[in-house]
Design a protein around this motif. Sequence first.
Motif, PDB file in Angstrom:
ATOM      1  N   GLU A 240       0.823  -1.211   0.000  1.00 37.02           N
ATOM      2  CA  GLU A 240       0.000   0.000   0.000  1.00 37.02           C
ATOM      3  C   GLU A 240       0.854   1.258   0.000  1.00 37.02           C
ATOM      4  OE1 GLU A 240      -3.327  -0.360  -0.199  1.00 37.02           O
ATOM      5  OE2 GLU A 240      -3.072  -2.517  -0.116  1.00 37.02           O
ATOM      6  N   GLN A 241       0.299   2.351  -0.538  1.00 37.41           N
ATOM      7  CA  GLN A 241       0.981   3.640  -0.448  1.00 37.41           C
ATOM      8  C   GLN A 241       0.760   4.192   0.963  1.00 37.41           C
ATOM      9  OE1 GLN A 241       1.680   7.888  -2.679  1.00 37.41           O
ATOM     10  NE2 GLN A 241      -0.378   7.186  -2.558  1.00 37.41           N
ATOM     11  N   PHE A 242       1.505   3.662   1.921  1.00 36.86           N
ATOM     12  CA  PHE A 242       1.299   3.952   3.342  1.00 36.86           C
ATOM     13  C   PHE A 242       2.582   4.467   3.989  1.00 36.86           C
ATOM     14  CE2 PHE A 242      -2.323   0.824   4.768  1.00 36.86           C
ATOM     15  CZ  PHE A 242      -3.216   1.507   3.974  1.00 36.86           C
ATOM     16  N   PRO A 263      -3.282  10.209  -0.320  1.00 38.55           N
ATOM     17  CA  PRO A 263      -2.813  10.302  -1.703  1.00 38.55           C
ATOM     18  C   PRO A 263      -1.475  11.039  -1.806  1.00 38.55           C
ATOM     19  CG  PRO A 263      -5.150  10.802  -1.574  1.00 38.55           C
ATOM     20  CD  PRO A 263      -4.665  10.689  -0.157  1.00 38.55           C
ATOM     21  N   SER A 264      -0.855  10.947  -2.955  1.00 37.87           N
ATOM     22  CA  SER A 264       0.430  11.606  -3.200  1.00 37.87           C
ATOM     23  C   SER A 264       0.378  13.071  -2.769  1.00 37.87           C
ATOM     24  CB  SER A 264       0.769  11.538  -4.687  1.00 37.87           C
ATOM     25  OG  SER A 264       0.817  10.200  -5.100  1.00 37.87           O
ATOM     26  N   ALA A 265       1.478  13.525  -2.192  1.00 40.08           N
ATOM     27  CA  ALA A 265       1.635  14.911  -1.739  1.00 40.08           C
ATOM     28  C   ALA A 265       0.506  15.360  -0.805  1.00 40.08           C
ATOM     29  CB  ALA A 265       1.780  15.863  -2.935  1.00 40.08           C
ATOM     30  N   GLY A 267       0.771  14.438   2.765  1.00 34.85           N
ATOM     31  CA  GLY A 267       1.214  14.485   4.154  1.00 34.85           C
ATOM     32  C   GLY A 267       1.801  13.231   4.768  1.00 34.85           C
ATOM     33  N   LYS A 268       2.087  12.195   4.005  1.00 32.93           N
ATOM     34  CA  LYS A 268       2.657  10.981   4.617  1.00 32.93           C
ATOM     35  C   LYS A 268       4.067  11.222   5.165  1.00 32.93           C
ATOM     36  CE  LYS A 268       2.111   8.555   0.896  1.00 32.93           C
ATOM     37  NZ  LYS A 268       1.462   9.623   0.113  1.00 32.93           N
ATOM     38  N   THR A 269       4.923  11.843   4.336  1.00 32.07           N
ATOM     39  CA  THR A 269       6.298  12.074   4.790  1.00 32.07           C
ATOM     40  C   THR A 269       6.294  12.973   6.018  1.00 32.07           C
ATOM     41  OG1 THR A 269       7.098  11.851   2.528  1.00 32.07           O
ATOM     42  CG2 THR A 269       8.563  12.944   4.084  1.00 32.07           C
ATOM     43  N   ASP A 291       7.629   6.283   4.821  1.00 30.71           N
ATOM     44  CA  ASP A 291       6.796   7.438   4.483  1.00 30.71           C
ATOM     45  C   ASP A 291       6.006   7.260   3.197  1.00 30.71           C
ATOM     46  OD1 ASP A 291       9.036   7.608   2.748  1.00 30.71           O
ATOM     47  OD2 ASP A 291       8.576   9.723   2.430  1.00 30.71           O
ATOM     48  N   ASP A 292       6.161   6.127   2.489  1.00 31.40           N
ATOM     49  CA  ASP A 292       5.459   6.060   1.203  1.00 31.40           C
ATOM     50  C   ASP A 292       4.917   4.677   0.859  1.00 31.40           C
ATOM     51  OD1 ASP A 292       4.626   7.751  -0.982  1.00 31.40           O
ATOM     52  OD2 ASP A 292       5.994   6.651  -2.277  1.00 31.40           O
ATOM     53  N   ILE A 293       5.544   3.622   1.355  1.00 29.12           N
ATOM     54  CA  ILE A 293       5.090   2.276   1.004  1.00 29.12           C
ATOM     55  C   ILE A 293       5.162   1.395   2.248  1.00 29.12           C
ATOM     56  CG2 ILE A 293       5.426   0.272  -0.506  1.00 29.12           C
ATOM     57  CD1 ILE A 293       6.976   2.017  -2.438  1.00 29.12           C
TER      58      ILE A 293
HETATM   59 MN    MN Z   1       3.794   8.492  -2.724  1.00 28.78          MN
END
Ligand code: MN
Length: 612
Positions: A240-242, A263-265, A267-269, A291-293
């Motif tokens: 997952e993009q997690f 979703p991309s951009a 706030g995950k990072t 931060d992304d996967i």
């Molecule tokens: Mn991403």
Amino acid sequence: MTDVDAALDAAGLTNQAVREYVGHWAQVLGPERIEVVSAADDARLIEESLAAGEIQPAGEGRYYSRSYYKDTARSEERTIVATSNPSDAGVYNNWRPAEEMKPLLVERMRGQYAGKTMYVIPYLMSPPGSPLEKYAAGVELTDNRTVVLHMIRMARVGISLINDLEDPDTFVRAVHVTGDLENLGQGTPDDQRYFVTVADERTILHFGSSYGGNALLGKIAHGLRQAAYDGWVSREFLSEQFMLIGITDKQTGKTWHICGGFPSASGKTNLAMMLAPDGLGDRYHVSFYGDDIAWLWVDPEDGRLYGMNPEFGVFGVAKDTNETTNPTALESVAEGTQVLFTNVAWNEQTYEVWWEGKTKNPPADLEGWHDWKGEKLSDRSDRDDSPWAHPNSRFTTTLANVPNVAADFEDPAGVPIDGIIFGGRTSDREPLIRAITDLAEGVYDGLTLGAEATFAAEGVDGQLRYDPMSMRPFMSYAEGDYAAHWLRIVGAAKEQPIFAHVNWFQKDPEDGHFLWPGYRDNLRPLLWLMQLKDGEVTGRQTPVGILPTEEELVLDGCNVAADDLATLLDIDVPRWRDEMGFREDHLKQFDRLPEAIWEAHRRVAEALDDLG
Ligand code: MN
Ligand code: GTP
Ligand code: SPV
């Protein structure tokens, strides 16, 4: 044409299946030289890239590159999942038959390495020894040295990783061709680019870009799309993009682990690098895993759900990163980190970099400054107020550089998951947090994630759309099967994680200010969620989940206006009733959607109706 065997012998690449793959593609691509790379080659490659002008110095142990100005983000339209099975077609995966796409890509790629070096990058998308290691190995071929530098930061790269595979044939074949960027018709009806994952052959063929997920094939193409497909076919795991974090209560010594997708951009990072807010820092610590996967699986021994970050680095959005929003990110790109910046503004005299939001105003003295396209800022007309840095400009740094990286971030066992959150940019309707304790309702919530798209993909910025689990651009098989796989994997866990939907982006409709301060303060709702899971708070039941009461949310030192807080912790019932109709249309698109998801939808809809 070069002597492939001689090059591979010299490098000590002994895996016969890899040798055959490289030999085959050398025939197609026609490189002048072949070079097999390991992470240990980084310093030499950096020197070569500096000498060739492909990258520029940006201070001690920091580097800067620009991509072609029409090649600055993922292209969703040109990204395709191809297999031999038409039932793999979903609503979002742009499915095409493999037999159609493969010859097309081979023709497009033929001879494209003429006069160039073919870099052979053996990589692993997991810590060595992971239970999912057999899905993690890959070999990227590229004609682009800057892509090599990025891959060394984003994945574990080395010849031994591929020589020593348990099953020598089990690796992803990932072929990248930059192409003639100035003549690819990007974004026109005559667009020549193709970014294809042939998922049932574990082969990735990307043509026509040198940027991000289009070119670093270990990351999105393998780590997300291919891995999601592998996890489904094997019935073993989810990809997952997690982001993935730990929260430790220093008083009790307890640590919770939360993963989740925006979703991309969106706030995950920033969330993964978060420092506890001032008032809470003595008691709580946030540690960074990814931060992304995230790859998620159930351990057959203890029956718990585990999560792991397959990546080795961070490809983070530069925009708005500053001492207040994300001091941790700034530290992770400090001098000596070997960071690569892409498409930010750069000063050729001082080697400084700048992006929108780094400081309130751009540097006053324009001397030496260039914008992301390489134009001198001092030559700009007064009327030109376009950004100095591209909104999707990024920094690439290794996990080890992140100051709050978890002590056990490389532990192949992964970490047990306590919570799964979904969120995104939503200006209204979505409260700060709503917790969901039922698995099917949690999966339903992920499937109906609606958010504004961002500049991380070409041409969709600001568009409100459904983005299931934040995987819309990375989905590799049909959504109904995807939902069933979620229910299967998470449902197998003995201890169920708690789900939640979060939203840091609700805005005041009048003046547009964000109601919630965001960033470090995002720890507060997550703490509440863990307290709810542990039975220390009860919250307030609503049709769309459990919301915190004002008293339950720890708000010491938090700067939020009373009426904003009231909006953040409430739901707008008429808006939600409208939303249920849109959700129904959205879900109806998906073949084979499990009945449990429809039941969850109807339960929420009826509870909203029952409010009278
Ligand atoms: Mn991403
Ligand atoms: P990808 O790498 O594209 O998958 O993005 P991401 O989800 O990791 O997003 P990231 O954390 O890089 O944030 C993207 C943008 O959102 C940056 O400009 C951040 O400054 C901004 N942002 C992140 N968190 C918050 C928040 O809590 N509030 C507000 N207002 N903005 C935020
Ligand atoms: C995203 O767009 O979600 C990213 C960046 O994480 S990229 O690697 O370009 O896909």
